[in-house]
Design an enzyme around this catalytic site. Structure first.
Site, short mmCIF file in Angstrom:
data_model
loop_
_atom_site.label_atom_id
_atom_site.label_comp_id
_atom_site.label_asym_id
_atom_site.label_seq_id
_atom_site.Cartn_x
_atom_site.Cartn_y
_atom_site.Cartn_z
N LEU A 42 -0.45 4.55 0.31
CA LEU A 42 -1.15 5.77 0.69
C LEU A 42 -0.37 6.57 1.74
CD1 LEU A 42 -2.56 4.97 3.60
CD2 LEU A 42 -4.26 3.95 2.11
N GLY A 70 9.77 12.09 9.24
CA GLY A 70 9.27 11.31 10.38
C GLY A 70 8.13 10.44 9.92
N GLU A 75 0.85 -1.19 0.00
CA GLU A 75 0.00 0.00 0.00
C GLU A 75 0.89 1.24 0.00
OE1 GLU A 75 -3.38 0.32 -0.20
OE2 GLU A 75 -2.52 2.31 -0.49
N LYS A 96 11.89 18.88 -0.60
CA LYS A 96 11.68 20.00 0.32
C LYS A 96 12.59 19.77 1.53
CE LYS A 96 9.13 23.46 1.92
NZ LYS A 96 9.05 24.75 1.29
N ASN A 140 9.73 3.76 -0.79
CA ASN A 140 9.87 4.57 0.43
C ASN A 140 11.34 4.96 0.68
OD1 ASN A 140 7.22 4.72 0.96
ND2 ASN A 140 7.23 3.45 2.79
N CYS A 193 6.39 5.39 8.55
CA CYS A 193 6.93 4.57 7.46
C CYS A 193 8.41 4.80 7.16
CB CYS A 193 6.13 4.79 6.20
SG CYS A 193 4.46 4.18 6.32
C1 UDX Z 1 4.93 7.70 3.24
C2 UDX Z 1 4.86 7.43 1.74
O1 UDX Z 1 4.81 8.68 1.05
C3 UDX Z 1 3.69 6.54 1.41
O2 UDX Z 1 3.70 6.22 0.02
C4 UDX Z 1 3.77 5.27 2.22
O3 UDX Z 1 2.64 4.44 1.99
C5 UDX Z 1 3.87 5.59 3.70
O4 UDX Z 1 4.96 6.47 3.94
P1 UDX Z 1 3.68 9.33 4.96
O5 UDX Z 1 4.59 8.77 6.00
O6 UDX Z 1 2.24 9.43 5.26
O7 UDX Z 1 3.78 8.47 3.61
O8 UDX Z 1 4.19 10.82 4.63
P2 UDX Z 1 5.01 11.58 3.50
O9 UDX Z 1 4.14 12.63 2.93
O10 UDX Z 1 5.64 10.67 2.54
O11 UDX Z 1 6.13 12.31 4.38
C6 UDX Z 1 7.03 11.59 5.21
C7 UDX Z 1 7.98 12.54 5.92
O12 UDX Z 1 8.87 13.16 5.01
C8 UDX Z 1 7.28 13.70 6.65
O13 UDX Z 1 7.91 13.92 7.90
C9 UDX Z 1 7.49 14.87 5.72
O14 UDX Z 1 7.47 16.11 6.40
C10 UDX Z 1 8.88 14.56 5.18
N1 UDX Z 1 9.14 15.22 3.88
C11 UDX Z 1 8.41 14.87 2.77
C12 UDX Z 1 10.17 16.15 3.77
O15 UDX Z 1 10.84 16.48 4.76
N2 UDX Z 1 10.42 16.71 2.55
C13 UDX Z 1 9.72 16.37 1.44
O16 UDX Z 1 10.03 16.92 0.36
C14 UDX Z 1 8.68 15.43 1.56
#
Ligand code: UDX
Length: 592
Positions: free
Chosen positions: A162, A271, A160, A265, A221, A274
C-alpha cells in the site's frame, strides 16, 4: 480457530491501515501497540498520522467492535489464529535493514504462544530481506514457543504494497497478494483468510517460497525507484540543452505498453519511508552476500543528488544563494500525506540554510512536522501567498492540488523577485514563460542566449570541487591507508576520503567517505590542513581539506568502490609512493 481472528502487531502506517481494513472486511482484529497513549487515541478514532479516509474507517470498525487496540500482545496472540508482524524495519547506519523490532516481536509472540494453543500462523508483513522469515523469525518463534513442528506453528511472508495517501483504497483493492510460505499448511491458511476478506473480486494470489515472497517486495519498490531515477536522469539532461520537455518524452514513452506511464514523473527525487530505505537495504544485502548491485547504487546516488538539481535550477536564475530569501511550497514527500520522512524538502532546506539563505515554507498538512525539525530556523507562511511574500525564489517541491491553482500574477504580486522553480511539473510553462523567470525539472532551455548563460553558470556550480581526506588513527602511532584501483590513482596508496557531495558539510562527507571506503566508523575531528593544488586535478581545481578523524569502532575491511586494499601502517613506515600529494600533506601534518 477461525482464520478470521487476527492480531496485528505494530500500529504504524501499514499495521493500522491493514488492521482497520481487515476489521471492516469481516475479521475480528486485535491491534497491538506498546504505547498506551497511542492506543487510547486509536480507540477514540485518531490514527496519530494523516491518511485519507482512515479516521472515518477507524471510527466505523471501533463502533462495530471488530477492532481493539491493546498493549497486551499475549492476549492478542492467544485470541488470534493469524498474527501479522507489521513493525518498522528502519535502515541501520550502513543502509542495511535493522531487524531488531522484528526480532523483539518474534520473541514476544513465541513466548505468548502456549503449547496447548491450536494452530497459528505468524505472518511477516514488515519489509524484510530474503531469508529473514525462515532464518531469523522462525527459529526465534520455535525456540521461544517450544513448537518446533510446522504442523503446530506456521510462518509466512506476506509483504504489503500500500501507498501513503491512498493506503485505505489500496488495502481494499490490492493489485496482488503475495504469500511466501515454506509449508503448504500455513500458505493455505493464509490464502483462506484472504479469500474470506475479498470474497468477490479476489485479487490474484501469488504463492511462492518465503524468500521469493520477501524478494518480490524489494523487487517492486526498487524497480519503481529505478523508473523514477531513470526519468530524472533524462530530465537532468533535458534541462542542460535546448528544446526538450521531459513531460512530453515521458508521456510518449508511457504509451508503449512495455514501459507503462506510471512512475515516470520527473521530480526532485523520491522520498518517503520506503523507496530510499528499500533501495539502500537491497544494495546492503547484495554487498553482504558478495554482490555489488551497481544499477541500484546508481539509482540511489542519482536520487541523493536530485535535490541539488532543484537548487541548481534556482541558482541559474538567482545566482549565489547566500542572503537570498526562498519560499518553499510543499514539504511532504508527496501530496495527500503529512509525512516528511526522507522528504526532499528537508534536504533542500538544510542545504539552503547552510548556504546562508532565508527560508519560508508552506504545506497544507506537513507544517507541524517541519516545525518540529527546524523550529525558528525558518519561517512559516499560513497560506501559499503569505509564504511567497517578499521572497526571491519559489521552489515547488510537492504536487499539492491547491498549488496548481496559483497563477503567474500570484507570484508577481507577492514575491520580491518573481522566480519559480517547478520541481513537480504542476504548472504549464507556456503560462509562465515571458511573464516571469520560470524554470522546471526536465524543461529544456528556451534560447541560445539562455544556453550560453547557463553554460557559464553551470561551470561555477560544478567547480571547484572540495576533496576531503582523513588521517584515521587507530592508536597514537598508526593510521589507515587505502590502495585505489581506479584510474588515475591505480595502485597508489592514499588516505581514505573522497569528495563533498552537494548538501553535505565537510564533516558529513568525510564520515561517509571513510565508512564507504574502509567500513570504519569515525568521528570527524579537526581540520589539519587545507590544500589547493591545481596539479592534483586541474580540471576540477580541487581544494583538499585534510582532517584528523577519531576512530569510533569497526574492524578494518575494504568496503566499496575502487579500493583494492586497506591497511594500518605506522606513521614511521609510510609508503614512499602515495597518490597525489598525500605524502606531502601527511608530512606537513606530522611535522606540525
Ligand atoms: C511506496 C510504494 O509505491 C508502495 O507500493 C510501498 O508499499 C511503499 O512505498 P509510498 O512511499 O507511499 O509507496 O509512495 P509512492 O507513491 O510510491 O511515491 C514514492 C516517492 O516517489 C514520492 O516521493 C513520490 O513523489 C516519488 N515519485 C513517484 C516520483 O518522483 N515520480 C513518480 O513518477 C512517482
Amino acid at each position: 480457530m477461525s482464520p478470521d481472528r487476527v492480531a496485528v502487531i505494530g500500529l504504524g502506517f501499514v499495521g493500522l491501515t491493514s488492521a482497520a481494513v481487515f476489521a471492516d472486511l469481516g475479521a475480528k482484529v486485535y491491534g497491538v501497540n506498546r504505547n498506551l497513549q497511542k492506543n487510547k487515541a486509536i480507540q477514540m478514532g485518531k490514527p496519530g498520522f494523516f491518511e485519507p479516509n482512515l479516521t472515518s474507517l477507524l471510527k466505523k470498525v471501533l463502533k462495530k467492535g471488530s477492532l481493539t487496540a491493546t498493549t497486551d500482545l499475549a492476549l492478542a496472540v492467544k485470541k488470534s489464529s493469524i498474527i501479522f508482524i507489521c513493525v518498522n524495519t528502519p535502515s541501520s547506519e550502513s543502509g542495511a535493514i535493522d531487524l531488531s523490532y522484528v526480532r523483539d516481536v518474534a520473541l514476544d509472540i513465541g513466548k505468548a504462544v502456549k503449547p496447548s494453543d491450536g494452530y497459528k500462523v505468524i505472518v511477516v508483513k514488515s519489509t524484510v530481506v530474503p531469508g529473514t522469515t525462515e532464518k531469523v523469525v522462525r527459529p526465534i518463534l520455535a525456540k521461544a514457543s517450544g513448537k518446533k513442528s510446522r504442523k503446530d506453528l506456521g510462518v509466512a511472508a506476506n509483504p504489503e504494497f500500500l501507498r501513503e495517501g491512498s493506503a485505505v483504497y489500496d488495502s481494499y483493492h490490492p493489485d496482488r497478494i503475495v504469500i511466501g510460505g515454506g509449508d503448504s499448511k500455513a500458505t493455505s491458511f493464509l490464502e483462506r483468510f484472504y479469500n474470506n476478506m475479498y470474497p468477490k473480486n479476489t485479487p490474484p494470489i501469488i504463492k511462492a517460497s518465503t524468500a521469493t515472497g520477501e524478494m518480490i517486495k524489494y523487487a517492486s519498490n526498487a524497480f519503481l525507484a529505478t523508473k523514477i531515477s531513470y526519468i530524472n536522469t533524462l530530465a537532468n539532461i533535458a534541462t542542460r540543452i535546448q528544446g526538450v520537455d521531459i513531460e512530453v518524452v515521458a508521456n510518449a514513452m508511457g504509451l508503449d505498453h512495455r514501459i507503462g506511464k506510471l512512475f515516470l514523473k520527473a521530480g526532485p527525487g523520491y522520498g518517503g519511508s520506503c523507496f530510499p530505505k528499500d533501495v539502500k537495504a537491497l544494495i546492503g544485502f547484495g554487498r553482504d552476500i558478495g554482490y555489488r548491485a551497481k544499477v541500484l547504487e546508481s539509482v540511489d546516488h542519482l536520487n541523493e543528488r536530485q535535490p541539488c538539481e532543484v537548487i541548481r535550477l534556482a541558482q541559474n536564475i538567482v545566482g549565489p544563494i547566500n542572503n537570498k530569501h526562498f519560499s518553499i511550497l510543499g514539504l511532504a514527500f508527496k501530496k495527500d500525506t503529512d509525512d516528511i520522512r526522507s522528504a526532499v524538502s528537508v534536504k533542500i532546506i538544510e542545504n539552503l540554510l547552510s548556504e546562508g539563505a532565508k527560508v519560508t515554507v508552506y504545506d497544507p498538512l506537513a507544517m507541524n512536522n517541519v516545525r518540529d525539525k527546524f523550529g525558528s530556523k525558518i519561517k512559516y507562511g499560513d497560506t501559499p501567498q503569505k509564504c511567497l511574500k517578499d521572497s526571491d525564489c519559489c521552489l515547488v517541491l510537492t504536487e499539492w492540488n491547491i498549488f496548481r491553482k496559483l497563477k503567474p500574477r500570484d507570484f508577481i504580486k507577492h514575491m520580491k523577485n518573481p522566480v519559480v522553480v517547478d520541481a513537480r511539473r504542476i504548472f504549464n510553462p507556456e503560462e509562465f514563460i515571458g511573464k516571469m523567470r520560470f524554470s522546471a525539472i526536465g524543461l529544456g532551455l528556451t534560447s541560445d542566449a539562455e544556453e550560453e548563460e547557463r553554460r557559464t553558470q553551470n561551470e561555477t556550480w560544478e567547480k571547484p570541487a572540495l576533496a576531503v581526506n582523513a588521517i584515521v588513527k587507530t592508536d597514537e602511532d598508526e593510521l589507515v591507508i587505502v590502495k585505489r584501483s581506479n584510474h588515475p590513482f591505480q595502485g597508489y596508496w592514499s588516505l581514505p576520503g573522497g569528495f563533498v557531495e552537494c548538501g553535505e558539510t565537510v564533516e558529513q562527507s568525510l564520515k561517509r567517505e571513510v565508512k564507504e571506503e574502509t567500513g570504519l566508523k569515525t568521528n570527524p575531528g579537526r581540520i589539519v590542513g587545507v590544500y589547493s593544488d591545481p596539479k592534483r586535478n586541474p580540471e576540477k581545481h580541487v581544494i583538499s581539506v585534510l582532517m584528523e578523524a577519531e576512530l569510533v569502532s569497526g574492524a578494518l575491511r575494504k568496503k566499496s568502490r575502487e579500493i583494492s586494499d586497506v591497511k594500518t601502517v605506522s606513521k614511521k613506515s609510510l609508503p614512499k609512493k602515495m597518490a597525489f600529494d598525500h605524502l606531502k600533506m601527511l608530512k606537513d601534518y606530522l611535522e606540525n
